[in-house]
Write a protein that holds these residues in place. Structure first.
Motif, PDB file in Angstrom:
ATOM      1  N   MET A 174       0.847  -1.198   0.000  1.00  0.00           N
ATOM      2  CA  MET A 174       0.000   0.000   0.000  1.00  0.00           C
ATOM      3  C   MET A 174       0.881   1.247   0.000  1.00  0.00           C
ATOM      4  N   VAL A 175       0.546   2.224  -0.846  1.00  0.00           N
ATOM      5  CA  VAL A 175       1.321   3.450  -0.949  1.00  0.00           C
ATOM      6  C   VAL A 175       0.950   4.385   0.200  1.00  0.00           C
ATOM      7  N   THR A 176       1.947   4.948   0.877  1.00  0.00           N
ATOM      8  CA  THR A 176       1.699   5.910   1.936  1.00  0.00           C
ATOM      9  C   THR A 176       2.070   7.294   1.435  1.00  0.00           C
ATOM     10  N   ASN A 177       1.614   8.323   2.159  1.00  0.00           N
ATOM     11  CA  ASN A 177       1.911   9.693   1.761  1.00  0.00           C
ATOM     12  C   ASN A 177       3.407   9.937   1.635  1.00  0.00           C
ATOM     13  N   ARG A 178       4.172   9.326   2.529  1.00  0.00           N
ATOM     14  CA  ARG A 178       5.609   9.553   2.553  1.00  0.00           C
ATOM     15  C   ARG A 178       6.292   8.971   1.317  1.00  0.00           C
ATOM     16  N   THR A 179       5.731   7.941   0.735  1.00  0.00           N
ATOM     17  CA  THR A 179       6.397   7.249  -0.368  1.00  0.00           C
ATOM     18  C   THR A 179       5.696   7.451  -1.720  1.00  0.00           C
ATOM     19  N   GLU A 180       4.717   8.335  -1.778  1.00  0.00           N
ATOM     20  CA  GLU A 180       3.957   8.507  -3.028  1.00  0.00           C
ATOM     21  C   GLU A 180       4.854   8.921  -4.191  1.00  0.00           C
ATOM     22  N   SER A 181       5.670   9.936  -3.977  1.00  0.00           N
ATOM     23  CA  SER A 181       6.544  10.411  -5.051  1.00  0.00           C
ATOM     24  C   SER A 181       7.518   9.320  -5.481  1.00  0.00           C
ATOM     25  N   LYS A 182       8.074   8.622  -4.512  1.00  0.00           N
ATOM     26  CA  LYS A 182       9.011   7.530  -4.803  1.00  0.00           C
ATOM     27  C   LYS A 182       8.317   6.412  -5.572  1.00  0.00           C
ATOM     28  N   PHE A 183       7.095   6.099  -5.186  1.00  0.00           N
ATOM     29  CA  PHE A 183       6.332   5.059  -5.869  1.00  0.00           C
ATOM     30  C   PHE A 183       6.054   5.430  -7.320  1.00  0.00           C
TER      31      PHE A 183
ATOM     32  N   GLN B  90      -1.624   4.811 -18.852  1.00  0.00           N
ATOM     33  CA  GLN B  90      -2.825   5.618 -18.605  1.00  0.00           C
ATOM     34  C   GLN B  90      -3.064   5.766 -17.106  1.00  0.00           C
ATOM     35  N   MET B  91      -2.919   4.670 -16.384  1.00  0.00           N
ATOM     36  CA  MET B  91      -3.135   4.718 -14.934  1.00  0.00           C
ATOM     37  C   MET B  91      -2.036   5.529 -14.254  1.00  0.00           C
ATOM     38  N   TYR B  92      -0.809   5.389 -14.766  1.00  0.00           N
ATOM     39  CA  TYR B  92       0.294   6.179 -14.196  1.00  0.00           C
ATOM     40  C   TYR B  92       0.067   7.663 -14.428  1.00  0.00           C
ATOM     41  N   ASN B  93      -0.272   8.035 -15.659  1.00  0.00           N
ATOM     42  CA  ASN B  93      -0.476   9.451 -15.985  1.00  0.00           C
ATOM     43  C   ASN B  93      -1.599  10.062 -15.159  1.00  0.00           C
ATOM     44  N   LEU B  94      -2.665   9.306 -14.962  1.00  0.00           N
ATOM     45  CA  LEU B  94      -3.780   9.795 -14.152  1.00  0.00           C
ATOM     46  C   LEU B  94      -3.338   9.986 -12.700  1.00  0.00           C
ATOM     47  N   ALA B  95      -2.608   9.002 -12.174  1.00  0.00           N
ATOM     48  CA  ALA B  95      -2.147   9.091 -10.789  1.00  0.00           C
ATOM     49  C   ALA B  95      -1.156  10.237 -10.618  1.00  0.00           C
ATOM     50  N   LYS B  96      -0.267  10.399 -11.584  1.00  0.00           N
ATOM     51  CA  LYS B  96       0.725  11.467 -11.516  1.00  0.00           C
ATOM     52  C   LYS B  96       0.057  12.839 -11.560  1.00  0.00           C
ATOM     53  N   LYS B  97      -0.901  12.981 -12.476  1.00  0.00           N
ATOM     54  CA  LYS B  97      -1.628  14.241 -12.599  1.00  0.00           C
ATOM     55  C   LYS B  97      -2.420  14.540 -11.322  1.00  0.00           C
TER      56      LYS B  97
ATOM     57  N   SER C  60      -1.444   1.163  -7.717  1.00  0.00           N
ATOM     58  CA  SER C  60      -0.743   0.221  -6.848  1.00  0.00           C
ATOM     59  C   SER C  60      -1.215  -1.206  -7.097  1.00  0.00           C
ATOM     60  N   ASP C  61      -2.534  -1.385  -7.245  1.00  0.00           N
ATOM     61  CA  ASP C  61      -3.074  -2.715  -7.551  1.00  0.00           C
ATOM     62  C   ASP C  61      -2.547  -3.210  -8.896  1.00  0.00           C
ATOM     63  N   TRP C  62      -2.500  -2.308  -9.884  1.00  0.00           N
ATOM     64  CA  TRP C  62      -2.018  -2.679 -11.223  1.00  0.00           C
ATOM     65  C   TRP C  62      -0.543  -3.091 -11.160  1.00  0.00           C
ATOM     66  N   MET C  63       0.242  -2.348 -10.390  1.00  0.00           N
ATOM     67  CA  MET C  63       1.666  -2.664 -10.276  1.00  0.00           C
ATOM     68  C   MET C  63       1.906  -3.959  -9.514  1.00  0.00           C
ATOM     69  N   ASP C  64       1.052  -4.274  -8.572  1.00  0.00           N
ATOM     70  CA  ASP C  64       1.181  -5.554  -7.861  1.00  0.00           C
ATOM     71  C   ASP C  64       1.050  -6.709  -8.851  1.00  0.00           C
ATOM     72  N   GLU C  65       0.083  -6.579  -9.762  1.00  0.00           N
ATOM     73  CA  GLU C  65      -0.103  -7.616 -10.786  1.00  0.00           C
ATOM     74  C   GLU C  65       1.082  -7.630 -11.752  1.00  0.00           C
ATOM     75  N   PHE C  66       1.533  -6.441 -12.147  1.00  0.00           N
ATOM     76  CA  PHE C  66       2.675  -6.330 -13.054  1.00  0.00           C
ATOM     77  C   PHE C  66       3.912  -6.987 -12.439  1.00  0.00           C
ATOM     78  N   ASP C  67       4.176  -6.701 -11.174  1.00  0.00           N
ATOM     79  CA  ASP C  67       5.338  -7.269 -10.505  1.00  0.00           C
ATOM     80  C   ASP C  67       5.247  -8.789 -10.423  1.00  0.00           C
ATOM     81  N   THR C  68       4.059  -9.294 -10.151  1.00  0.00           N
ATOM     82  CA  THR C  68       3.872 -10.744 -10.081  1.00  0.00           C
ATOM     83  C   THR C  68       4.189 -11.394 -11.424  1.00  0.00           C
ATOM     84  N   LEU C  69       3.660 -10.810 -12.502  1.00  0.00           N
ATOM     85  CA  LEU C  69       3.914 -11.350 -13.841  1.00  0.00           C
ATOM     86  C   LEU C  69       5.387 -11.217 -14.221  1.00  0.00           C
TER      87      LEU C  69
END
Length: 217
Positions: free
Chosen positions: A1-10, A46-53, A187-196
C-alpha cells in the motif's frame, strides 16, 4: 500500500519500470509471454499518468490551502490580540456597570470557537460605533468609534479569508480523495505487473532489478 511519505518515490518507480520494460527487448519479450503486451503497457501508462496528474494537482491544492491558512490565522491572531486588549480594558473600566458590559457582550469567558469570536467582535465594536453613551464612557481608555470602525473592517477581511480558507480546504480534501483513488488503482495494477514480471524473469533475476524489483541474493 502506498503511503503519503512514499507517493513520489512510488510514482517514479512505476515510471522507471514501465519505461525499462518497454525499451529492454528481452524483458519486453519475456513479459509478452505472460500477457504483458502493448495493450497492457497502454493501460499501465494511462493509470500512471492519471495518478501522476492527480498527485501533482493535490500537491498544488495543499500548497494553496497552506498559504490561505497562514494568511487567515495571522489575521485572526492580530484581531484577537486587539479585541482581547479592548475587551479587558472595557471590563476593568465598566466593572460596576453590568449593563454596559452586557451591551458590549463582554460578560463571561473569552470566545475560543471562531464563530463565537466573530459574533462577539461584531457585537462589541458595533455597539461602540452606534451608541453615544458607550462612546463617552470608553473615551477614557481611548477606545474611539474610529478604532471600532477599523476593527470591524478587519473583521470583514477576516471573514473573507475564512470563507476562502474553507473553500480551499474543501478543494484540497476532494483532490486528496481523487489522488488516493488513482494511486490505489495504480498500486493494484503494479502488484499484478510485478507478479507477472517475477514469473517471466524468474530465470534472469538480475533483469527484475531493471524494473525496480529487488531480488534477494
Amino acid at each position: 500500500m502506498v503511503t503519503n511519505r512514499t507517493e513520489s518515490k512510488f510514482l517514479e518507480r512505476v515510471r522507471i519500470a514501465l519505461t525499462n520494460a518497454e525499451t529492454h527487448p528481452k524483458i519486453k519479450a519475456a513479459l509478452a509471454e505472460f500477457g504483458v503486451d502493448e495493450t497492457k503497457f497502454t493501460e499501465g501508462w494511462q493509470m500512471y499518468n492519471l495518478a501522476k496528474k492527480s498527485w501533482e494537482f493535490n500537491q498544488q491544492e495543499e500548497s494553496e490551502t497552506r498559504l490561505v491558512s497562514n494568511a487567515y490565522h495571522s489575521a485572526y491572531g492580530e484581531l484577537e490580540m486587539k479585541f482581547k486588549r479592548h475587551r479587558d480594558l472595557s471590563q476593568i473600566l465598566c466593572k460596576r456597570d453590568p449593563d454596559t458590559l452586557i451591551q458590549l457582550g463582554v460578560k463571561g469567558r473569552f470566545p475560543t470557537k471562531y464563530n463565537e469570536f466573530f459574533d462577539k467582535v461584531k457585537l462589541f465594536y458595533t455597539s461602540i460605533g452606534s451608541d453615544p453613551a458607550i462612546q463617552t464612557k470608553l473615551a477614557m481608555i481611548k477606545l474611539t468609534p474610529e478604532i471600532a470602525t477599523a476593527c470591524l473592517a478587519e473583521l470583514d477581511a477576516l471573514l473573507k479569508l475564512r470563507a476562502e480558507f474553507d473553500r480551499e480546504m474543501g478543494e484540497s480534501q476532494a483532490s486528496t480523495v481523487s489522488k488516493n483513488a488513482a494511486l490505489h488503482n495504480l498500486s493494484d495494477w503494479m502488484d499484478e505487473f510485478d507478479t507477472l514480471a517475477k514469473l517471466a524473469l524468474y530465470d534472469t533475476p538480475q533483469r527484475l532489478e531493471v524494473l525496480g524489483i529487488l531480488v534477494r541474493s
